[in-house]
Design a protein around this motif. Sequence first.
Motif, PDB file in Angstrom:
ATOM      1  N   LEU A 213       0.818  -1.215   0.000  1.00  0.00           N
ATOM      2  CA  LEU A 213       0.000   0.000   0.000  1.00  0.00           C
ATOM      3  C   LEU A 213       0.851   1.263   0.000  1.00  0.00           C
ATOM      4  N   GLY A 214       1.811   1.322   0.927  1.00  0.00           N
ATOM      5  CA  GLY A 214       2.636   2.514   1.029  1.00  0.00           C
ATOM      6  C   GLY A 214       3.563   2.693  -0.145  1.00  0.00           C
ATOM      7  N   GLY A 215       4.033   1.568  -0.706  1.00  0.00           N
ATOM      8  CA  GLY A 215       4.992   1.637  -1.794  1.00  0.00           C
ATOM      9  C   GLY A 215       4.388   1.747  -3.174  1.00  0.00           C
ATOM     10  N   TYR A 216       3.107   1.335  -3.324  1.00  0.00           N
ATOM     11  CA  TYR A 216       2.515   1.272  -4.659  1.00  0.00           C
ATOM     12  C   TYR A 216       1.147   1.941  -4.762  1.00  0.00           C
ATOM     13  N   SER A 217       0.639   2.468  -3.645  1.00  0.00           N
ATOM     14  CA  SER A 217      -0.635   3.179  -3.688  1.00  0.00           C
ATOM     15  C   SER A 217      -0.497   4.614  -3.208  1.00  0.00           C
ATOM     16  N   GLN A 218       0.303   4.823  -2.159  1.00  0.00           N
ATOM     17  CA  GLN A 218       0.470   6.159  -1.586  1.00  0.00           C
ATOM     18  C   GLN A 218       1.819   6.792  -1.913  1.00  0.00           C
ATOM     19  N   GLY A 219       2.801   5.961  -2.254  1.00  0.00           N
ATOM     20  CA  GLY A 219       4.117   6.491  -2.582  1.00  0.00           C
ATOM     21  C   GLY A 219       4.904   7.004  -1.402  1.00  0.00           C
ATOM     22  N   VAL A 220       4.620   6.489  -0.187  1.00  0.00           N
ATOM     23  CA  VAL A 220       5.268   7.021   1.012  1.00  0.00           C
ATOM     24  C   VAL A 220       6.372   6.119   1.552  1.00  0.00           C
ATOM     25  N   VAL A 221       6.509   4.912   1.009  1.00  0.00           N
ATOM     26  CA  VAL A 221       7.611   4.030   1.384  1.00  0.00           C
ATOM     27  C   VAL A 221       8.215   3.495   0.086  1.00  0.00           C
ATOM     28  N   PRO A 222       9.419   2.915   0.149  1.00  0.00           N
ATOM     29  CA  PRO A 222      10.038   2.386  -1.078  1.00  0.00           C
ATOM     30  C   PRO A 222       9.116   1.378  -1.765  1.00  0.00           C
ATOM     31  N   PRO A 223       9.048   1.393  -3.103  1.00  0.00           N
ATOM     32  CA  PRO A 223       9.825   2.221  -4.033  1.00  0.00           C
ATOM     33  C   PRO A 223       9.185   3.556  -4.371  1.00  0.00           C
ATOM     34  N   GLY A 224       8.136   3.944  -3.646  1.00  0.00           N
ATOM     35  CA  GLY A 224       7.549   5.266  -3.824  1.00  0.00           C
ATOM     36  C   GLY A 224       6.683   5.424  -5.055  1.00  0.00           C
ATOM     37  N   ARG A 225       5.948   4.384  -5.442  1.00  0.00           N
ATOM     38  CA  ARG A 225       5.090   4.441  -6.616  1.00  0.00           C
ATOM     39  C   ARG A 225       3.656   4.788  -6.223  1.00  0.00           C
ATOM     40  N   CYS A 226       2.961   5.482  -7.116  1.00  0.00           N
ATOM     41  CA  CYS A 226       1.553   5.811  -6.928  1.00  0.00           C
ATOM     42  C   CYS A 226       1.034   6.464  -8.197  1.00  0.00           C
ATOM     43  N   SER A 227      -0.266   6.656  -8.263  1.00  0.00           N
ATOM     44  CA  SER A 227      -0.840   7.387  -9.394  1.00  0.00           C
ATOM     45  C   SER A 227      -0.387   8.839  -9.342  1.00  0.00           C
ATOM     46  N   PRO A 228      -0.231   9.486 -10.513  1.00  0.00           N
ATOM     47  CA  PRO A 228       0.169  10.899 -10.527  1.00  0.00           C
ATOM     48  C   PRO A 228      -0.781  11.806  -9.753  1.00  0.00           C
ATOM     49  N   SER A 229      -2.039  11.400  -9.604  1.00  0.00           N
ATOM     50  CA  SER A 229      -2.992  12.218  -8.857  1.00  0.00           C
ATOM     51  C   SER A 229      -2.680  12.246  -7.368  1.00  0.00           C
ATOM     52  N   ILE A 230      -1.899  11.279  -6.895  1.00  0.00           N
ATOM     53  CA  ILE A 230      -1.490  11.278  -5.488  1.00  0.00           C
ATOM     54  C   ILE A 230      -0.379  12.293  -5.276  1.00  0.00           C
ATOM     55  N   LYS A 231       0.629  12.217  -6.112  1.00  0.00           N
ATOM     56  CA  LYS A 231       1.772  13.119  -6.039  1.00  0.00           C
ATOM     57  C   LYS A 231       2.182  13.521  -7.454  1.00  0.00           C
ATOM     58  N   THR A 232       2.470  14.777  -7.625  1.00  0.00           N
ATOM     59  CA  THR A 232       2.917  15.245  -8.927  1.00  0.00           C
ATOM     60  C   THR A 232       4.222  14.555  -9.306  1.00  0.00           C
ATOM     61  N   GLY A 233       4.255  13.985 -10.485  1.00  0.00           N
ATOM     62  CA  GLY A 233       5.464  13.316 -10.960  1.00  0.00           C
ATOM     63  C   GLY A 233       5.597  11.880 -10.510  1.00  0.00           C
TER      64      GLY A 233
END
Length: 508
Positions: A213-233
């Motif tokens: 969840l944190g790594g692939y949905s929210q981008g808050v733990v490694p590897p930091g992936r998420c939809s662009p709508s969560i975080k720019t870039g």
Amino acid sequence: MDRRENKRSRMEKKDSRRMFIVSLYSLVLLFPAAQLAAAADYYSRADFPADFVFGSGTTAYQYEGAAFQDGRTPSIWDTFAHSGHASGANGDVTCDGYHKYKGDVKLMKDTGLEAFRLSISWSRLIPNGRGPVNPKGLQFYNNLIDELISHGIRPHVTLHHFDLPQALEDEYGGWLSRKIVKDFTAYAKVCFREFGDRVSFWTTVNEGNVFALGGYSQGVVPPGRCSPSIKTGCLGNSSTEPYIVGHNILLAHSATWRLYRKKYKATQKGYVGFNIYTWGIVPYTNAKEDVLATQRAYDFFIGWLIDPLIFGNYPETVKQRVQGRLPVFTKYESEKIKGSLDFIGVNHYTSILVKDDPSIHDIDKWAFSSDLSAKLILANTGDTPSDQYPMVPSGLYQLLEYLKQVYGNPPIYVHENGQKMRRNGTLIDTPRVEYFRGYIGSMLDAVKNGSNTKGYFAWTFLDCLELLDGYGSSYGFYYVDLDDKDLTRYPKLSAHWYSNFLQGKSTT
């Protein structure tokens, strides 16, 4: 006949979960102050079973340092940290455990630890993720394990703690690819072969649910992936990737467990388990909608990854809500994954209240929240400083009861439990002492009530790099002076309390 029995079994599991959740509301009742203290106010080490184990722990990236020495290559955590996450802090040096482990093991012995939970850096042991073993990495872990054992401390080892080799991430996307199953199993085989004569307790993946969840949905733990709508870039797809990663984690764990059973169990006589992050989860009110939302929260946060390992498939609630975004186990995979764990490791810090919220439907922003359709409200005890966890010991009791009732009382190890405080150099960490007194007492209540909990590892032994806020907070029994070139360790009040407890003194 089989179909009717399967349906009856599913209904019984669902009813048992719902009945348990309904009972929570009356048990905890919004965490009034009178219920925050553990029932076992006065206890000692002798009140626990003789084979119960107490320890502490750390992880490779948070503790070892020496990030670019002796053949180690970057992991996804290195890349994540050096990209400016966690307050810009990184594990290049941290506690320098790579060089200072002997002194730290002596501190563990002096404190009275019976066991120590550590993780192995895959990229230190096998720098390319697969292929040749790094001799210096192998020597370090052999030396560390031997040092622990020579001081009477049992090593409990985690294979993956947010630190996949970056080489595999670059090559095929890491945990997003089924290729990870073969590479992870091969890595585990090296660890079993090289260390299994001295290590009896193995955990495949730490906090599989948070990593996905944190790594692939929210981008808050490694590897930091998420939809662009969560975080720019940000790169990724929060509506699908967490479920793909969770699926591959389960397949890799199951393959590793079967490997150990087939080739090593008979001679090494060890155990292979799986770890998840857990809250105490309680309905906000006793309204039917909140009770059902709480059941969904259990299914999504715990059942999502534990149900397949016990029953062979995902919870019905998860399958119905995620539908085509949830990978499907083949019949063969379901049979192989069912029952493929020897224990469950839980990381637990505090509790949440769950309130139904059908208005959450932004599937592109955070699919998990949409699928859950509920607000998660951090328990508020009224007087907890904002930089500490609300102290709700009853939440740990409730969690252990849930695992006992829903999953047939499997062996449980509390792998992480601790109070964070602002890192300010103080050695008088009274809130942490109160926290440990309450939570260990609550765990004792659960054990006395039949929970098959086998061990407890306080987080953490030394102040080190923390996943979410770098060096901004501390969890350690020992303060590490980062401004001192020798990184001197200083015992806190909590270290003395835990040591006294382990020596058999009463908690009064």
